[in-house]
Write an enzyme that holds these catalytic residues in place. Structure first.
Site, mmCIF file in Angstrom:
data_model
loop_
_atom_site.group_PDB
_atom_site.id
_atom_site.type_symbol
_atom_site.label_atom_id
_atom_site.label_comp_id
_atom_site.label_asym_id
_atom_site.label_seq_id
_atom_site.Cartn_x
_atom_site.Cartn_y
_atom_site.Cartn_z
ATOM 1 N N CYS A 113 76.168 75.964 49.643
ATOM 2 C CA CYS A 113 75.515 75.135 50.631
ATOM 3 C C CYS A 113 74.471 76.005 51.030
ATOM 4 O O CYS A 113 73.299 75.554 50.710
ATOM 5 C CB CYS A 113 76.159 74.766 52.072
ATOM 6 S SG CYS A 113 78.058 74.031 51.558
ATOM 7 N N LYS B 105 70.235 67.417 57.220
ATOM 8 C CA LYS B 105 71.185 68.441 56.645
ATOM 9 C C LYS B 105 70.655 69.387 55.834
ATOM 10 O O LYS B 105 71.014 70.603 56.097
ATOM 11 C CB LYS B 105 72.141 67.475 55.565
ATOM 12 C CG LYS B 105 72.959 68.132 54.734
ATOM 13 C CD LYS B 105 74.077 68.794 55.389
ATOM 14 C CE LYS B 105 74.771 70.000 54.536
ATOM 15 N NZ LYS B 105 76.145 70.293 54.970
HETATM 16 N N1 SAJ Z 1 75.933 84.909 56.210
HETATM 17 C C1 SAJ Z 1 75.545 86.158 56.399
HETATM 18 N N2 SAJ Z 1 74.897 86.311 57.834
HETATM 19 C C2 SAJ Z 1 75.258 85.595 58.689
HETATM 20 C C3 SAJ Z 1 76.043 84.328 58.582
HETATM 21 C C4 SAJ Z 1 76.505 84.077 57.223
HETATM 22 O O1 SAJ Z 1 75.166 86.571 55.743
HETATM 23 O O2 SAJ Z 1 74.966 85.699 60.087
HETATM 24 C C5 SAJ Z 1 76.392 84.634 54.867
HETATM 25 C C6 SAJ Z 1 78.001 84.592 54.642
HETATM 26 O O3 SAJ Z 1 78.595 85.808 54.441
HETATM 27 C C7 SAJ Z 1 77.818 83.485 53.433
HETATM 28 C C8 SAJ Z 1 76.706 82.626 53.668
HETATM 29 O O4 SAJ Z 1 75.720 83.300 54.504
HETATM 30 O O5 SAJ Z 1 77.641 84.256 52.283
HETATM 31 C C9 SAJ Z 1 77.010 81.360 53.922
HETATM 32 O O6 SAJ Z 1 78.050 81.285 55.006
HETATM 33 P P1 SAJ Z 1 78.010 80.531 56.188
HETATM 34 O O7 SAJ Z 1 79.379 80.736 57.203
HETATM 35 O O8 SAJ Z 1 76.834 80.617 57.158
HETATM 36 O O9 SAJ Z 1 78.030 79.111 56.044
HETATM 37 P P2 SAJ Z 1 78.792 77.994 54.876
HETATM 38 O O10 SAJ Z 1 78.165 77.852 53.725
HETATM 39 O O11 SAJ Z 1 80.184 78.431 54.640
HETATM 40 O O12 SAJ Z 1 78.782 76.463 55.536
HETATM 41 C C10 SAJ Z 1 77.250 75.854 55.897
HETATM 42 C C11 SAJ Z 1 77.418 75.457 57.334
HETATM 43 N N3 SAJ Z 1 76.115 75.265 57.704
HETATM 44 C C12 SAJ Z 1 75.594 75.872 58.854
HETATM 45 O O13 SAJ Z 1 76.228 76.502 59.619
HETATM 46 C C13 SAJ Z 1 74.229 75.462 59.274
HETATM 47 C C14 SAJ Z 1 78.352 74.508 57.651
HETATM 48 O O14 SAJ Z 1 78.194 73.761 58.785
HETATM 49 C C15 SAJ Z 1 77.905 73.288 56.508
HETATM 50 O O15 SAJ Z 1 78.646 72.214 56.465
HETATM 51 C C16 SAJ Z 1 77.937 73.896 54.830
HETATM 52 O O16 SAJ Z 1 77.199 74.948 55.030
HETATM 53 C C17 SAJ Z 1 77.711 72.756 54.043
HETATM 54 O O17 SAJ Z 1 78.737 72.294 53.388
HETATM 55 O O18 SAJ Z 1 76.569 72.639 54.001
#
Ligand code: SAJ
Length: 430
Positions: free
Chosen positions: A259, A205
């Site tokens: 996360c 995780k």
């Molecule tokens: N972000 C970027 N660039 C990107 C992707 C995301 O700047 O290319 C930013 C987003 O705007 C946001 C942050 O990253 O601020 C996190 O967003 P996210 O969509 O990457 O992830 P979360 O936090 O909403 O959900 C993540 C997911 N983990 C992964 O994709 C590896 C989800 O599957 C997990 O279940 C979740 O964390 C968790 O609960 O741990």
């Protein structure tokens, strides 16, 4: 094994859909939350969080007669712990919710029970923190009850689909515990269920979210390099991603949420001497809001007294969660720099304090020296620059998500700056 009665501890983004999913598949579920307000809200048939489809699922669970919500756990066949594991200001893991949830199970633990921890946790938490607490019952993990770790992996905004379809990892403190976990989650999980040991599952995780954080940090560092070398980073990423083995993520104003911006610290805290890359990535992403501030300074000069209409406050688009939101950090930094900031967010809960919250876009941008897009909510992406133009005092728009159409904004009379597009490149992307 037969697992008919379930207690789910923590009625948040994970616990509530998990409890409801089991209840709609026929298990008798008691959802537990220590927050009386949440218990009351759910009992009245409402939900306290926004997630597409969740309200209908929760209502279906209540209508089935299989879901009850209580302030305390009670005896059951299985217990699932879905409580938060935040980081403290010094970036150490705060396991206090996990510890108290485990302690609250002790009086109800019986021979043959299964306990599953879902909360994201530092390696070793299930075996070294949860296990000894549960063994205060006089029962031994392994021979007397089963104990497993199974991380939630769902993406906010797509929780209902992913909770069912995603592959699930279940790590037992022994093989029988892992199999018991598979019997339980097999009730509704359609994705592959892979069994392993508890510490491996904890590590898996943390690796997933760290992988994402480090890769976003790389994109954000590319963005800075692009600025230095006069390269439109969006175009450069698009071209690099045509390589069959390259998939660079999106740069932006920073990384938020409870996360991706938190979990890597669990690894850094546990082994600081061998995790310098992970720490550095966290620092790059945490510095993005300050980088956005520099872009505003470059355009407006001294920010003292400048009026900024900031659009979007949540940590990402089309969700209501503001935890660790980089947009809030940008707003905070702007305020500290002396700017007058008004904010608008169609999703953020009403009680979020962020400079002056306004009820609509029009009020937010009224008299603004700069319209600043921080979060690419669908409604903000589609914002009509023609409506905004007569309201602002200076026709300057800054797009931190690279979603506003340059031709449209320029046709409406705006000068549009996009994070990641150096001024020297703007002519090329017209
Ligand atoms: N972000 C970027 N660039 C990107 C992707 C995301 O700047 O290319 C930013 C987003 O705007 C946001 C942050 O990253 O601020 C996190 O967003 P996210 O969509 O990457 O992830 P979360 O936090 O909403 O959900 C993540 C997911 N983990 C992964 O994709 C590896 C989800 O599957 C997990 O279940 C979740 O964390 C968790 O609960 O741990």
């Amino acid at each position: 094994m037969s697992l008919n009665r379930l207690c789910v501890l923590g009625m948040g983004y994970i616990g509530l859909p998990t409890a409801s999913s089991f209840a709609t598949r026929g298990l008798k579920v008691v959802g537990v939350d220590v927050n009386e307000r949440i218990v009351e809200t759910l009992r009245m048939g409402h939900i306290h969080i926004q997630e597409p489809g969740l309200e209908a699922l929760v209502q279906a669970a209540f209508h089935s007669g299989n879901l009850q919500v209580k302030a305390q756990p009670e005896t059951a066949d299985a217990f699932i712990i879905c409580v938060p594991t935040p980081v403290r200001p010094d970036k150490s893991a705060d396991l206090s919710y996990v510890v108290s949830a485990a302690a609250s199970i002790v009086p109800h633990l019986r021979l043959g029970n299964l306990v599953v921890l879902e909360s994201t946790s530092p390696p070793g938490t299930t075996a070294e923190v949860v296990r000894p607490i549960l063994e205060r019952s006089g029962l031994h993990a392994g021979p007397d009850f089963h104990l497993a770790y199974s991380p939630e992996r769902v993406l906010p905004g797509q929780i209902l689909k992913e909770i069912v379809e995603n592959a699930r990892v279940i790590g037992g403190i022994d093989a029988v515990s892992a199999q018991a976990g598979r019997d339980l989650y097999g009730t509704f999980v359609q994705g592959e269920i892979a069994l392993t040991d508890a510490t491996t599952a904890e590590m898996v995780k943390l690796m997933e979210n760290t992988f994402r954080d480090v890769n976003i940090a790389l994109a954000n560092e590319f963005l800075r390099l692009g600025d230095r070398f006069g390269v439109d980073i969006w175009e450069a990423i698009r071209l690099a991603n045509r390589h069959p083995r390259v998939r660079i993520l999106q740069p932006g104003p920073g990384v938020g949420g409870h996360c991706v911006s938190v979990d890597p610290w669990f690894l850094v805290e546990a082994a600081p001497d061998i995790s310098s890359l992970i720490r550095q990535a966290r620092m790059v992403n945490d510095n993005q809001p300050a980088y956005v501030l520099e872009l505003l300074r470059a355009e407006l000069g001294d920010l003292t007294g400048a009026t900024i209409g900031a659009l979007g406050l949540t940590y990402k688009a089309d969700i209501d969660d503001v935890r660790e939101s980089p947009a809030l950090r940008v707003v905070d930094l702007l305020g500290k720099a002396g700017a007058r900031v008004r904010t608008y967010d169609p999703w953020a809960p009403a009680d979020v304090l962020a400079a002056v919250r306004t009820r609509d876009v029009e009020t937010c941008v009224q008299g603004a020296d700069c319209v600043l897009l921080l979060v690419a909510h669908e409604t903000l992406k589609r914002l009509d620059p023609g409506l905004v133009r007569p309201l602002v005092s200076q026709p300057l728009a800054i797009d931190c998500q690279h979603v506003w159409d340059r031709a449209r904004w320029e046709a409406a009379g705006f000068s549009l700056r996009s994070l990641g597009v150096p001024k020297s490149q703007e002519a090329n992307v017209r």
